[in-house]
Design a protein around this motif. Structure first.
Motif, PDB file in Angstrom:
ATOM      1  N   ALA A 323       0.820  -1.212   0.000  1.00 35.79           N
ATOM      2  CA  ALA A 323       0.000   0.000   0.000  1.00 35.79           C
ATOM      3  C   ALA A 323       0.854   1.263   0.000  1.00 35.79           C
ATOM      4  N   HIS A 324       1.987   1.225   0.721  1.00 33.17           N
ATOM      5  CA  HIS A 324       2.831   2.423   0.788  1.00 33.17           C
ATOM      6  C   HIS A 324       3.402   2.774  -0.579  1.00 33.17           C
ATOM      7  N   GLY A 325       3.801   1.748  -1.348  1.00 33.73           N
ATOM      8  CA  GLY A 325       4.344   2.003  -2.674  1.00 33.73           C
ATOM      9  C   GLY A 325       3.298   2.556  -3.620  1.00 33.73           C
ATOM     10  N   VAL A 326       2.101   1.976  -3.594  1.00 33.22           N
ATOM     11  CA  VAL A 326       1.008   2.463  -4.443  1.00 33.22           C
ATOM     12  C   VAL A 326       0.677   3.907  -4.086  1.00 33.22           C
ATOM     13  N   SER A 327       0.583   4.181  -2.803  1.00 32.10           N
ATOM     14  CA  SER A 327       0.264   5.547  -2.359  1.00 32.10           C
ATOM     15  C   SER A 327       1.333   6.528  -2.800  1.00 32.10           C
ATOM     16  N   ALA A 328       2.611   6.110  -2.690  1.00 31.45           N
ATOM     17  CA  ALA A 328       3.713   7.004  -3.061  1.00 31.45           C
ATOM     18  C   ALA A 328       3.684   7.322  -4.549  1.00 31.45           C
ATOM     19  N   MET A 329       3.401   6.311  -5.383  1.00 30.27           N
ATOM     20  CA  MET A 329       3.354   6.555  -6.825  1.00 30.27           C
ATOM     21  C   MET A 329       2.202   7.462  -7.208  1.00 30.27           C
ATOM     22  N   LEU A 330       1.042   7.261  -6.579  1.00 28.35           N
ATOM     23  CA  LEU A 330      -0.109   8.115  -6.871  1.00 28.35           C
ATOM     24  C   LEU A 330       0.116   9.535  -6.357  1.00 28.35           C
ATOM     25  N   GLU A 331       0.851   9.634  -5.251  1.00 25.11           N
ATOM     26  CA  GLU A 331       1.134  10.944  -4.662  1.00 25.11           C
ATOM     27  C   GLU A 331       1.934  11.811  -5.634  1.00 25.11           C
ATOM     28  N   GLU A 332       2.782  11.170  -6.478  1.00 16.68           N
ATOM     29  CA  GLU A 332       3.554  11.918  -7.473  1.00 16.68           C
ATOM     30  C   GLU A 332       2.634  12.689  -8.415  1.00 16.68           C
ATOM     31  N   TYR A 333       1.424  12.182  -8.605  1.00 17.08           N
ATOM     32  CA  TYR A 333       0.448  12.829  -9.486  1.00 17.08           C
ATOM     33  C   TYR A 333      -0.562  13.661  -8.696  1.00 17.08           C
ATOM     34  N   GLY A 334      -0.323  13.805  -7.389  1.00 16.74           N
ATOM     35  CA  GLY A 334      -1.232  14.575  -6.566  1.00 16.74           C
ATOM     36  C   GLY A 334      -2.523  13.850  -6.231  1.00 16.74           C
ATOM     37  N   ILE A 335      -2.526  12.519  -6.327  1.00 14.06           N
ATOM     38  CA  ILE A 335      -3.735  11.726  -6.087  1.00 14.06           C
ATOM     39  C   ILE A 335      -3.632  11.058  -4.727  1.00 14.06           C
ATOM     40  N   GLN A 336      -4.652  11.222  -3.885  1.00 10.55           N
ATOM     41  CA  GLN A 336      -4.628  10.681  -2.526  1.00 10.55           C
ATOM     42  C   GLN A 336      -5.902   9.875  -2.257  1.00 10.55           C
ATOM     43  N   PRO A 337      -5.878   8.592  -2.612  1.00 11.75           N
ATOM     44  CA  PRO A 337      -7.052   7.755  -2.329  1.00 11.75           C
ATOM     45  C   PRO A 337      -7.185   7.499  -0.829  1.00 11.75           C
ATOM     46  N   THR A 338      -8.379   7.113  -0.415  1.00 11.44           N
ATOM     47  CA  THR A 338      -8.574   6.740   0.985  1.00 11.44           C
ATOM     48  C   THR A 338      -7.876   5.412   1.248  1.00 11.44           C
ATOM     49  N   LYS A 339      -7.820   5.028   2.498  1.00 16.78           N
ATOM     50  CA  LYS A 339      -7.193   3.752   2.858  1.00 16.78           C
ATOM     51  C   LYS A 339      -7.903   2.592   2.182  1.00 16.78           C
ATOM     52  N   GLU A 340      -9.235   2.639   2.166  1.00 15.42           N
ATOM     53  CA  GLU A 340     -10.018   1.567   1.546  1.00 15.42           C
ATOM     54  C   GLU A 340      -9.795   1.538   0.031  1.00 15.42           C
ATOM     55  N   GLN A 341      -9.752   2.724  -0.580  1.00 14.16           N
ATOM     56  CA  GLN A 341      -9.523   2.788  -2.018  1.00 14.16           C
ATOM     57  C   GLN A 341      -8.120   2.274  -2.380  1.00 14.16           C
ATOM     58  N   THR A 342      -7.153   2.628  -1.554  1.00 14.84           N
ATOM     59  CA  THR A 342      -5.786   2.144  -1.770  1.00 14.84           C
ATOM     60  C   THR A 342      -5.742   0.624  -1.733  1.00 14.84           C
ATOM     61  N   HIS A 343      -6.473   0.035  -0.790  1.00 17.79           N
ATOM     62  CA  HIS A 343      -6.518  -1.426  -0.682  1.00 17.79           C
ATOM     63  C   HIS A 343      -7.142  -2.046  -1.933  1.00 17.79           C
ATOM     64  N   GLU A 344      -8.195  -1.427  -2.449  1.00 17.88           N
ATOM     65  CA  GLU A 344      -8.837  -1.935  -3.663  1.00 17.88           C
ATOM     66  C   GLU A 344      -7.905  -1.821  -4.873  1.00 17.88           C
ATOM     67  N   ILE A 345      -7.227  -0.685  -4.955  1.00 22.51           N
ATOM     68  CA  ILE A 345      -6.265  -0.484  -6.052  1.00 22.51           C
ATOM     69  C   ILE A 345      -5.167  -1.545  -5.984  1.00 22.51           C
ATOM     70  N   LEU A 346      -4.670  -1.778  -4.783  1.00 22.31           N
ATOM     71  CA  LEU A 346      -3.597  -2.746  -4.586  1.00 22.31           C
ATOM     72  C   LEU A 346      -4.037  -4.155  -4.974  1.00 22.31           C
ATOM     73  N   GLU A 347      -5.238  -4.515  -4.608  1.00 20.30           N
ATOM     74  CA  GLU A 347      -5.736  -5.856  -4.934  1.00 20.30           C
ATOM     75  C   GLU A 347      -5.816  -6.056  -6.441  1.00 20.30           C
ATOM     76  N   LYS A 348      -6.255  -5.039  -7.150  1.00 17.69           N
ATOM     77  CA  LYS A 348      -6.355  -5.140  -8.608  1.00 17.69           C
ATOM     78  C   LYS A 348      -4.960  -5.231  -9.227  1.00 17.69           C
ATOM     79  N   VAL A 349      -4.036  -4.455  -8.681  1.00 17.24           N
ATOM     80  CA  VAL A 349      -2.657  -4.484  -9.155  1.00 17.24           C
ATOM     81  C   VAL A 349      -2.066  -5.883  -8.978  1.00 17.24           C
ATOM     82  N   LYS A 350      -2.307  -6.497  -7.819  1.00 16.57           N
ATOM     83  CA  LYS A 350      -1.768  -7.832  -7.534  1.00 16.57           C
ATOM     84  C   LYS A 350      -2.361  -8.887  -8.470  1.00 16.57           C
ATOM     85  N   LYS A 351      -3.629  -8.758  -8.781  1.00 16.16           N
ATOM     86  CA  LYS A 351      -4.259  -9.717  -9.701  1.00 16.16           C
ATOM     87  C   LYS A 351      -3.628  -9.623 -11.086  1.00 16.16           C
ATOM     88  N   LEU A 352      -3.390  -8.408 -11.523  1.00 16.73           N
ATOM     89  CA  LEU A 352      -2.740  -8.225 -12.817  1.00 16.73           C
ATOM     90  C   LEU A 352      -1.307  -8.750 -12.778  1.00 16.73           C
TER      91      LEU A 352
END
Length: 505
Positions: A323-352
């Motif tokens: 989650a920290h890595g995903v958050s850091a990469m999105l932060e570069e673009y000024g995007i700050q998802p919630t904790k729950e959204q970050t978890h969902e993003i991470l799960e999709k990333v892992k499936k891919l």
């Protein structure tokens, strides 16, 4: 202690199988080496060709700060060739190991010793500075090696070099013969280490600890067979590792990566991704554990700051991400998802990632946009149509249709090949619509056979100097190149738009 850096990229590095440099290329590399801060440049082997002599003559007359040296066998004609191109400093050598004497030179030890002494005396009679190498020193009888070094010292040699010609030494042994040489001659000693067993840098450092004042190195470690001691690894090892004494060089370390890339591009030898210091992955992180540590304190998983060698760290999302890595990469673009959204993003990333998918920044933004219900986080440029035409007697031609922010654009162009034509056509559109142009293109083969994969890396730049890179892997060079180009354009456009949006808030 100041360690002298003797760069032999233009001589031993050019002996890399498949590498041949023009005089202009040699001059360009020499200038970069001088800017980097090397103390000596071995510009080449004057006797071998007219082009070699032309290049060396130009380098000696270029007003560089580094000492310019040329290689010469222990033959008068070699030494004369070196003097004829304006060199004031030569590196002369003869093999001293029994295996070389018997099978290559067909000389006795006494004959080889006499040739070494005569060559040094002759070079000194011409007013040249002389560095003498006992080729294959690490496989030479230890007492005979000392005898040779003593004799050439008495003949007037200014410096001595211990070559580990086939990378056969261990750090312990090269330290021992370095001490032998210093005790026997009291001259400055260099070491020239090859990497056949992966010990070139370790051997060079061990010799320096034993009293050697200089190391012969090449950019990226290029050279015969497995190459030479790598300049960037040796310099950073001396500067950053813990020793009983402090070692320094004149190298501007912030230019190491830039110089590595420059030489790699000219000589056509790809730097392996996991190579220390200058490999693309040297400061890259995917593992969630590592990313979390680096974000908390970079020293947890980085031995040195990447900026020290002209690099920046980067994060990759994939199946090992956290989650920290995903958050850091999105932060570069000024995007700050919630904790729950970050978890969902991470799960999709892992499936891919489990499906073997390489996930780019653009794709991560698309996933985030979908989960966060922000349709603006998506590809701005889509490839809507594409074809190429090429063949003997016909100039390659490409047709490209792009959808840029909802509008269709069509372009056609020619090129020296189908890739060049395709990229030219794309740049016609993006240059007009978004002021994005290609800055760098790199193609590498990453597997062999009839179904070989290629890897294309693209760097693009907008009108404001902002840059972005993208990488694509595939079987078709043209399609892979087009995909990389489109990804690079999307990255830089998204960064610019999101940056403007955040500033506006």
């Amino acid at each position: 202690m100041k360690v002298r850096i003797f760069d032999t990229t233009l001589r031993d590095g050019e002996q890399t199988p498949g590498v041949a440099l023009t005089p202009d290329q040699k001059i360009a590399i020499a200038q970069r080496l001088d800017e980097l801060g090397v103390d000596a440049i071995e510009a080449g082997f004057p006797i071998i060709s007219d082009g070699e002599r032309q290049a060396i003559r130009a380098i000696t007359g270029a007003g560089l700060k580094a000492d310019i040296c040329g290689l010469a066998r222990t033959e008068q004609k070699d030494i004369d060739a070196a003097a004829s191109v304006g060199l004031k400093y030569i590196h002369t050598f003869i093999a001293t190991s029994d295996i070389h004497l018997k099978y290559k030179l067909k000389l006795t030890r006494e004959q080889a010793l006499a040739k070494a002494v005569d060559a040094v005396k002759y070079a000194k009679s011409l007013g040249l500075k002389v560095e003498f190498s006992a080729e294959d020193a690490t496989r030479t009888d230890r007492e005979f090696l000392k005898k040779v070094f003593k004799a050439v010292t008495e003949a007037g040699a200014d410096r001595l070099d211990i070559p580990d010609t086939v990378g056969y030494s261990t750090p312990q042994y090269i330290a021992e013969i370095t001490k032998d040489t210093i005790d026997a001659t009291h001259l400055p000693v260099s070491v020239h280490c090859h990497n056949d067993f992966g010990l070139a840098v370790a051997n060079a450092i061990s010799a320096i600890q034993a009293g050697a004042q200089c190391a012969h190195v090449t950019i990226n470690g290029i050279g015969e067979r497995a190459g030479n001691a790598s300049l960037e690894e040796l310099v950073m090892g001396l500067q950053c590792l813990q020793f009983d004494k402090k070692y320094e060089t004149n190298i501007n370390t912030k230019l190491l990566y830039e110089t590595s890339r420059f030489v790699s591009k000219i000589v056509g030898v790809h730097v392996q991704p996991n190579k220390a210091i200058v490999g693309e992955n040297a400061f890259g992180h995917e593992s969630g554990i590592h990313t979390h540590g680096v974000l908390s304190n970079p020293l947890t998983y980085e031995p040195i700051s990447p900026e020290l060698v002209g690099r920046t760290r980067w994060f990759q999302v994939g199946k090992h991400a956290g989650a920290h890595g995903v958050s850091a990469m999105l932060e570069e673009y000024g995007i700050q998802p919630t904790k729950e959204q970050t978890h969902e993003i991470l799960e999709k990333v892992k499936k891919l990632g489990d499906a073997g998918k390489h996930i780019t920044d653009v794709e991560l933004l698309g996933i985030a946009g979908e989960i966060m219900q922000q349709p603006g986080l998506k590809r701005l440029v889509h490839l809507a149509g594409f074809s190429v035409s090429t063949g003997i007697g016909n100039m390659p031609y490409a047709f490209v249709k792009l959808n840029v922010e909802g509008k269709d654009f069509i372009s056609t162009d020619y090129g020296v090949g189908p890739v060049d034509a395709s990229i030219n056509a794309i740049q016609k559109i993006t240059g007009e619509t978004s002021k994005v142009r290609i800055k760098d293109y790199k193609l590498d083969s990453i597997s062999g056979g009839s179904e070989a994969l290629c890897e294309v890396t693209i760097k693009v730049e907008d009108a404001y100097g902002n840059q972005a890179s993208a990488k694509s892997v595939g079987e078709d060079i043209v399609i892979t190149s087009v995909q990389a180009m489109i990804d690079g354009i999307n990255r830089i456009m998204l960064k610019k738009i999101l940056k403007q949006k955040n500033l506006g808030q």
